[in-house]
Design a protein around this motif. Structure first.
Motif, PDB file in Angstrom:
ATOM      1  N   ARG A 120      68.123  23.972  52.219  1.00 51.75           N
ATOM      2  CA  ARG A 120      67.862  23.055  51.108  1.00 51.75           C
ATOM      3  C   ARG A 120      66.575  23.409  50.347  1.00 51.75           C
ATOM      4  NH1 ARG A 120      68.853  20.036  55.421  1.00 51.75           N
ATOM      5  NH2 ARG A 120      66.708  19.258  55.477  1.00 51.75           N
ATOM      6  N   VAL A 121      66.467  24.644  49.969  1.00 49.00           N
ATOM      7  CA  VAL A 121      65.316  25.096  49.185  1.00 49.00           C
ATOM      8  C   VAL A 121      65.654  24.980  47.706  1.00 49.00           C
ATOM      9  CG1 VAL A 121      63.903  27.082  48.562  1.00 49.00           C
ATOM     10  CG2 VAL A 121      64.444  26.622  50.975  1.00 49.00           C
ATOM     11  N   THR A 122      64.847  24.244  46.965  1.00 55.03           N
ATOM     12  CA  THR A 122      65.056  24.096  45.516  1.00 55.03           C
ATOM     13  C   THR A 122      63.958  24.759  44.702  1.00 55.03           C
ATOM     14  OG1 THR A 122      63.919  21.959  45.577  1.00 55.03           O
ATOM     15  CG2 THR A 122      66.324  21.942  45.809  1.00 55.03           C
ATOM     16  N   ASP A 123      62.841  25.087  45.379  1.00 53.23           N
ATOM     17  CA  ASP A 123      61.702  25.685  44.676  1.00 53.23           C
ATOM     18  C   ASP A 123      61.043  26.687  45.609  1.00 53.23           C
ATOM     19  OD1 ASP A 123      59.347  26.307  43.372  1.00 53.23           O
ATOM     20  OD2 ASP A 123      59.040  24.267  42.630  1.00 53.23           O
ATOM     21  N   ILE A 124      60.720  27.854  45.089  1.00 52.87           N
ATOM     22  CA  ILE A 124      60.095  28.884  45.912  1.00 52.87           C
ATOM     23  C   ILE A 124      58.750  28.433  46.447  1.00 52.87           C
ATOM     24  CG2 ILE A 124      58.934  30.057  43.999  1.00 52.87           C
ATOM     25  CD1 ILE A 124      59.666  32.708  45.373  1.00 52.87           C
ATOM     26  N   GLU A 125      58.128  27.473  45.757  1.00 49.23           N
ATOM     27  CA  GLU A 125      56.828  26.961  46.201  1.00 49.23           C
ATOM     28  C   GLU A 125      56.940  26.282  47.564  1.00 49.23           C
ATOM     29  OE1 GLU A 125      52.833  26.434  46.259  1.00 49.23           O
ATOM     30  OE2 GLU A 125      54.031  27.624  44.852  1.00 49.23           O
ATOM     31  N   ASN A 150      76.165  23.026  47.149  1.00 47.14           N
ATOM     32  CA  ASN A 150      75.214  22.087  46.548  1.00 47.14           C
ATOM     33  C   ASN A 150      74.289  22.756  45.536  1.00 47.14           C
ATOM     34  OD1 ASN A 150      76.249  20.057  48.213  1.00 47.14           O
ATOM     35  ND2 ASN A 150      74.818  20.562  49.862  1.00 47.14           N
ATOM     36  N   SER A 151      74.598  24.016  45.199  1.00 50.04           N
ATOM     37  CA  SER A 151      73.779  24.769  44.227  1.00 50.04           C
ATOM     38  C   SER A 151      72.318  24.820  44.654  1.00 50.04           C
ATOM     39  CB  SER A 151      73.904  24.128  42.834  1.00 50.04           C
ATOM     40  OG  SER A 151      75.251  24.149  42.402  1.00 50.04           O
ATOM     41  N   GLU A 152      72.102  24.997  45.946  1.00 49.84           N
ATOM     42  CA  GLU A 152      70.755  25.117  46.493  1.00 49.84           C
ATOM     43  C   GLU A 152      70.547  26.537  47.002  1.00 49.84           C
ATOM     44  OE1 GLU A 152      70.222  20.553  48.232  1.00 49.84           O
ATOM     45  OE2 GLU A 152      70.832  22.186  49.565  1.00 49.84           O
ATOM     46  N   SER A 153      69.329  26.828  47.352  1.00 48.19           N
ATOM     47  CA  SER A 153      69.033  28.097  47.991  1.00 48.19           C
ATOM     48  C   SER A 153      68.580  27.813  49.419  1.00 48.19           C
ATOM     49  CB  SER A 153      67.934  28.852  47.225  1.00 48.19           C
ATOM     50  OG  SER A 153      67.707  30.117  47.821  1.00 48.19           O
ATOM     51  N   LEU A 154      68.293  28.842  50.159  1.00 46.98           N
ATOM     52  CA  LEU A 154      67.700  28.713  51.483  1.00 46.98           C
ATOM     53  C   LEU A 154      66.853  29.948  51.722  1.00 46.98           C
ATOM     54  CD1 LEU A 154      69.348  30.787  53.555  1.00 46.98           C
ATOM     55  CD2 LEU A 154      71.046  28.984  53.472  1.00 46.98           C
ATOM     56  N   ALA A 155      65.998  29.881  52.726  1.00 47.53           N
ATOM     57  CA  ALA A 155      65.100  31.001  53.017  1.00 47.53           C
ATOM     58  C   ALA A 155      65.182  31.381  54.477  1.00 47.53           C
ATOM     59  CB  ALA A 155      63.668  30.634  52.653  1.00 47.53           C
ATOM     60  N   VAL A 156      65.115  32.658  54.744  1.00 52.30           N
ATOM     61  CA  VAL A 156      65.011  33.186  56.102  1.00 52.30           C
ATOM     62  C   VAL A 156      63.659  33.873  56.207  1.00 52.30           C
ATOM     63  CG1 VAL A 156      65.902  34.853  57.757  1.00 52.30           C
ATOM     64  CG2 VAL A 156      67.488  33.458  56.423  1.00 52.30           C
TER      65      VAL A 156
END
Length: 878
Positions: A538-543, A477-483
């Protein structure tokens, strides 16, 4: 077998009595003649007895013909009242010949016997008119006399009337059905037992099962008799068939009714099939790891074996809307042409639906069985809707409760379920419950394996699994994620001061507070101890991640009130984002951990994002370094002791304390690996103090137990030695443990001693004043000289073990060792050689007057218990 068509003789009896004249074709084997209506041939005359005579068919020996014999009296052998007269002569019995006249007591009842050949079956009937018999015989038929050449059996001629009567009555009175048929398919004789058992036999003829196929069978028969089984309606019989070619007859005799035997055999076969099905299904249920697949396979095997139309499993449960006890169909198997009823049987509430009786009966442990038409009306509606004509249900009991029920149904006919089938279903129910219990245990084990028992959160195993599953979706989905790696700051202080019970309660409250603030799709797991990991998909923005991290720090600002205590905790957070630098699950966790370590260094109670600059350290070393930070509080360290032995006496004069780290996952970590990390991170200060205290406490314990006093040697690292409060710490440890200072020997490396000779001399002088012994460890590996070391207040020199490995007689190493010993003695120092492993090394050291040794030749490093046993064995005997 029948051969060519033969001339067939037809037998007739022309009766003349008060009723008139009539012709009787003689087809049966036996006839009774008399006034009573039950006789085969009824004679209307007062002079005739109730049963006056018997007409018995007799086969003519050595011919293919038969004739008839008439016998006076009834079947019991009692003669008639007025006698029997043949051609005017009284007779008890007589073989009839064509044209014989028979008088039954008077001329009012007479009969004339004819045996005629060349007469068709159509003519041969009771309508046959013999009034002008002579003309008929001359034109169409000829008289025949089968007894013209008969040689009468003397025993038969001499037989009494009663014997002949019994012979005649045998087929009439026997309880087994007897039937005779000629080769044209006409029934020529049927005894009373056959008439009673098969009332429609004469009417149905060769279509009747008793006679079906006999004509074609005997044509190809090599023998004159055979036995077969025949089924009439629901009954099965064993039938003996005899072919009589001389008389053109087929005689059948029902030997016995084998219906019950066949039913019993069928039931046994069905029971065996059901038992085999239960065993096979049980194997599926035990071997199939997927519970649902196992149930489906078991129901299919059961349904096929029971020859049922449906096999299904119902489960009781609370209704999702009302909470009332309801039932739903969970698994169903049907024959290929039977439609599924799955949608009919979902969330059916027992009360009010007409099924309350089922719940009551099955809950009591009883079965429900019967035809649909016998069920109460309300239940019939459910069953008729599904086309069920008969039903068998047994309870599924789990932990003494009616968990559900197992059922078989038939839609094709009204089936009466046997005890075998009910027993089989109960056995299958037990197997299914066993599989269900196994599933529950497996689910519990899996839950325990994937969840933290204290907080109920996923553990690191489940977190890794969820992270691995989430990564492909984020990439697609061209998204990021955070751990996020979270560690509570100074949690050990709470555990040490208030106890582990309150500490555990605090961890549970922290976990709950963190759970409450996270988004719906986020996952928080307990990584171990006071560490937590958080997955933000489903992270789209680092904010977004920054806001979550900020809220976490903020939510922990509020105090926790536990057992009358007001507790404040903070946390350090390390964050790694899915990108080119952190492309997979393992790397994400490692980088989040590295960022956490950086947040700790930044003063705690903050969050830090991972950057490439943090990768300067080996990730494995980062992981090890992090584990090292918690090893002391998790009690993963232990102290081993290696004895120091006097060469001359063999006595143990001291012990050296050696630190060991038993990592819970990596096992025993080598000191050469973790000691430099402890030095670099500064952890060596706390760890070294723990080793010093533990070793002094152990030495005091040995002394208090009455063992000979020895010296305990403890190594000081560079950072330990150079810390400002070293003397203060040593003083406090000796006071706390109660060990006299002269039983403690501190070892410093040669390189440590000469780095700042002035500082070293000052510290060692203070320690000497306290009474502590000082030793130079690993001497010979640095760049100092004894002339420089003589400026220091030393007591002992320890020759580095590398010299022992290279020791050869008359080698340079041997001369160096000898020089060290000689110069050491000249400075008043004791010499201890490390790494002694052979007798040759020991002999050499003894020859140059080295006082003490350490090494595997005598003892390896020993755990506390083993070291104690060694000292006990050396205790002097008083």
């Amino acid at each position: 077998m029948l051969g060519n068509e033969r001339e067939k003789i037809r037998h007739l009896l022309v009766i003349k009595d008060l009723r008139g004249r009539r012709t009787v074709p003689l087809r049966e084997a036996t006839y009774s003649l008399g006034r009573h209506p039950a006789n085969t041939i009824v004679l209307v005359s007062r002079s005739v007895s109730m049963q006056h005579a018997i007409l018995l068919r007799v086969t003519v020996p050595e011919t293919d013909q038969y004739g008839f014999q008439i016998i006076d009296g009834n079947f019991k052998g009692k003669g008639s009242t007025n006698g029997l007269f043949i051609n005017g002569t009284k007779a008890f019995s007589h073989n009839l010949r064509n044209g014989d006249t028979i008088d039954f007591g008077s001329h009012q009842a007479q009969a004339k016997y004819y045996a005629i050949s060349n007469i068709s079956e159509e003519v041969f009937s009771e309508s046959f008119d013999v009034e002008d018999l002579s003309g008929f015989l001359s034109e169409q038929a000829s008289p025949a006399n089968p007894f013209q050449t008969l040689a009468i059996d003397p025993s038969l001629e001499a037989a009494s009337e009663s014997a002949l009567a019994r012979l005649a009555s045998f087929p009439e009175l026997i309880p087994n059905p007897i039937v005779e048929m000629d080769f044209e398919g006409i029934v020529t004789y049927i005894n009373p037992a056959a008439t009673l058992k098969f009332p429609k036999l004469r009417e149905v003829g060769t279509e009747h099962p008793i006679l079906a196929g006999l004509l074609s069978t005997v044509k190809n028969l090599e023998k004159n008799s055979f036995v077969r089984e025949v089924e009439v309606d629901t009954e099965v019989f064993e039938q003996s068939v005899l072919y009589l070619p001389q008389s053109d007859l087929i005689r059948t005799f029902i030997i016995r009714d084998i219906t019950e035997q066949k039913q019993a055999t069928a039931e046994l076969r069905q029971r065996d099939r059901l038992l085999q099905a239960v065993a096979e299904a049980a194997n599926y249920l035990l071997g199939e790891m997927n519970y649902e697949t196992g149930i489906e396979q078991a129901l299919a095997i059961l349904g096929e074996a029971a020859k049922a139309d449906r096999a299904y499993l119902f489960q009781n449960h609370p209704h999702p809307a009302t909470g009332e006890i309801a039932v739903s169909l969970r698994f169903e198997w049907t024959q290929s042409l039977i439609k599924s009823t799955h949608h009919h049987w979902q969330n059916q509430v027992y009360q009010g639906s007409g099924l309350a009786r089922w719940y009551t009966v099955l809950r009591s442990g009883q079965s429900i069985s019967g035809l649909t038409q016998k069920f109460p009306i309300a239940e019939q509606e459910f069953l008729i809707r599904d086309g069920i004509q008969s039903l068998l249900l047994v309870p599924l009991r789990l932990e003494n409760e009616c968990w559900g029920y197992l059922g078989l149904a038939d839609c094709t006919f009204e089936r009466h379920w046997s005890k075998h089938e009910e027993s089989t279903l109960l056995t299958m129910a037990a197997s299914i419950i066993g599989a269900r219990q196994r599933q529950q245990v497996e689910e519990k084990i899996r839950y325990q394996a994937l969840h933290d028992m204290l907080t109920g959160l996923p553990n690191r195993l489940l977190f890794n699994e969820l992270l691995s599953k989430t990564l492909p979706n984020a990439t697609r989905n061209s998204e990021s994620l955070a751990v996020i790696f979270l560690d509570l700051d100074r949690f050990k202080v709470i555990n040490d001061t208030l106890g582990h019970t309150l500490g555990d309660q605090l961890l549970k409250n922290v976990a709950q507070r963190l759970q409450d603030l996270l988004r719906g799709g986020d996952t928080i797991a307990r990584w171990g101890g006071d560490e937590f990991t958080i997955l933000l998909p489903r992270v789209t923005d680092i904010e977004e991640v920054t806001q979550v991290a900020y809220r976490i720090l903020q939510t922990l600002e509020d105090p926790f009130y536990l057992q009358g205590h007001e507790l404040y905790v903070t946390a350090s957070l390390g964050i790694a984002l899915l990108d080119n630098n952190s492309p997979d699950a393992e790397t994400l966790i490692q980088h989040a951990d590295a960022a956490l370590y950086y947040a700790k260094d930044k003063g705690r109670n903050n969050y830090q994002f991972y950057s490439v600059s943090l990768s300067a350290k080996n990730p494995e070393l980062l992981t090890l370094e992090k584990s090292l930070r918690y090893a002391l509080e998790r009690e993963e360290f232990t102290v081993f002791y290696q004895p120091r032995v006097n060469i001359g006496t063999g006595e143990i004069t001291g012990m050296e304390a050696l630190l060991r780290w038993q990592h819970p996952e990596m096992g025993l970590v080598a000191p050469s690996v973790f000691i430099p990390l402890a030095e670099e991170s500064g952890l060596i200060i706390a760890i070294g103090e723990w080793v010093l205290r533990t070793a002094c406490m152990q030495n005091k314990t040995w002394q208090d137990s009455g063992l000979p006093p020895i010296t305990m040697a403890v190594n000081l690292s560079l950072k330990q030695f150079r810390q400002p409060k070293l003397v203060e710490i040593i003083t406090r440890v000796l006071e706390q443990t109660g060990l006299d200072a002269h039983f403690l020997e501190l070892e410093i490396m040669e390189t440590t001693a000469i780095e700042d000779l002035g500082f070293t001399r000052t510290v060692l002088e203070e320690l000497k004043q306290m009474g502590v012994n000082i030793s130079i460890d690993d001497f010979g590996t640095g760049h100092s000289s004894l002339s420089r070391l003589q400026l220091l207040p030393l007591h002992n020199l320890k020759i580095d073990q590398s010299f022992m490995r290279d020791l050869q007689p008359d080698s340079k190493v041997a001369h160096i060792i000898q020089a060290i010993v000689t110069l050491g003695h000249s400075l008043g120092l004791k010499l201890t050689a490390e790494g002694v492993e052979t007798a040759e090394q020991l002999e050499f050291l003894k020859s140059i007057n080295c006082e003490e040794v350490q090494g595997y030749f005598f003892y390896r490093p020993l755990p506390e218990q083993k070291a104690t046993e060694i000292l006990e064995s050396k205790r002097p005997i008083i």
